[in-house]
Design a protein around this motif. Sequence first.
Motif, PDB file in Angstrom:
ATOM      1  N   VAL A  27     -27.216 -38.330 -17.163  1.00 28.28           N
ATOM      2  CA  VAL A  27     -26.547 -37.082 -16.786  1.00 28.28           C
ATOM      3  C   VAL A  27     -27.471 -36.276 -15.885  1.00 28.28           C
ATOM      4  CG1 VAL A  27     -25.566 -34.910 -17.637  1.00 28.28           C
ATOM      5  CG2 VAL A  27     -25.285 -36.999 -18.972  1.00 28.28           C
ATOM      6  N   THR A  28     -26.904 -35.722 -14.814  1.00 31.68           N
ATOM      7  CA  THR A  28     -27.616 -34.776 -13.963  1.00 31.68           C
ATOM      8  C   THR A  28     -26.866 -33.462 -14.015  1.00 31.68           C
ATOM      9  OG1 THR A  28     -28.406 -36.507 -12.479  1.00 31.68           O
ATOM     10  CG2 THR A  28     -28.393 -34.263 -11.614  1.00 31.68           C
ATOM     11  N   ILE A  29     -27.578 -32.389 -14.373  1.00 34.15           N
ATOM     12  CA  ILE A  29     -26.974 -31.067 -14.443  1.00 34.15           C
ATOM     13  C   ILE A  29     -27.571 -30.190 -13.356  1.00 34.15           C
ATOM     14  CG2 ILE A  29     -26.712 -28.968 -15.816  1.00 34.15           C
ATOM     15  CD1 ILE A  29     -26.721 -30.711 -18.318  1.00 34.15           C
ATOM     16  N   ASP A  30     -26.698 -29.646 -12.506  1.00 38.80           N
ATOM     17  CA  ASP A  30     -27.083 -28.641 -11.519  1.00 38.80           C
ATOM     18  C   ASP A  30     -26.818 -27.296 -12.180  1.00 38.80           C
ATOM     19  OD1 ASP A  30     -27.534 -26.990  -9.364  1.00 38.80           O
ATOM     20  OD2 ASP A  30     -25.837 -27.708  -8.184  1.00 38.80           O
ATOM     21  N   LEU A  31     -27.884 -26.634 -12.605  1.00 36.75           N
ATOM     22  CA  LEU A  31     -27.772 -25.392 -13.367  1.00 36.75           C
ATOM     23  C   LEU A  31     -27.779 -24.204 -12.412  1.00 36.75           C
ATOM     24  CD1 LEU A  31     -27.605 -24.274 -16.252  1.00 36.75           C
ATOM     25  CD2 LEU A  31     -30.105 -24.256 -16.299  1.00 36.75           C
ATOM     26  N   GLN A  32     -26.611 -23.569 -12.234  1.00 33.93           N
ATOM     27  CA  GLN A  32     -26.487 -22.447 -11.307  1.00 33.93           C
ATOM     28  C   GLN A  32     -26.358 -21.113 -12.031  1.00 33.93           C
ATOM     29  OE1 GLN A  32     -23.344 -23.301  -8.504  1.00 33.93           O
ATOM     30  NE2 GLN A  32     -24.385 -25.114  -7.747  1.00 33.93           N
ATOM     31  N   GLY A  33     -26.676 -21.107 -13.289  1.00 31.74           N
ATOM     32  CA  GLY A  33     -26.690 -19.899 -14.104  1.00 31.74           C
ATOM     33  C   GLY A  33     -27.659 -20.152 -15.241  1.00 31.74           C
TER      34      GLY A  33
END
Length: 156
Positions: free
Chosen positions: A77-83
């Motif tokens: 899993v790759t998570i792009d955390l924008q918050g």
Amino acid sequence: MRKAVTRFLSTTLALCMSISLAVPAGATSPDVSDGDAQPYVDSWDALVEAVKHGGSVTVVGDVVNDTGSNLNVSKDVTIDLQGNLDLGQGHVNVTGRLDIESQGSSIVNGTGANGGAFYVETGAELSLTGVTLQGAESEGYGGSVANYGILTLNDV
């Protein structure tokens, strides 16, 4: 006349089929399959569901775990955390591979017997880039991270 009617019906049928195929995939809620996670999530429940399937996920806005449940990552899993991500009384258990990428977001809180925010099992991988870890509590080993696998930290 019969040929004209047959040709008309064939053309109409072909047109109807092409119109039905042209409906955008996002027009209805598509089923999420393995390796094809929901691209954007804005709640804890949506994040938990998306991570089950693996793939890439973008977290938009601040997400708070108000359920006390854990996030279990068993796939890539790759998570792009924008918050910001508030783990609340839960934590992230990594048995697969998890990459979290951000440009200054925070991962806060989290409670676990070992590793307040993250528990990385043997053979698992966790990579954190551009995040701040704070406020996690562990009853045993590790403050924010208890690592028994591979841990990569970049600008953390």
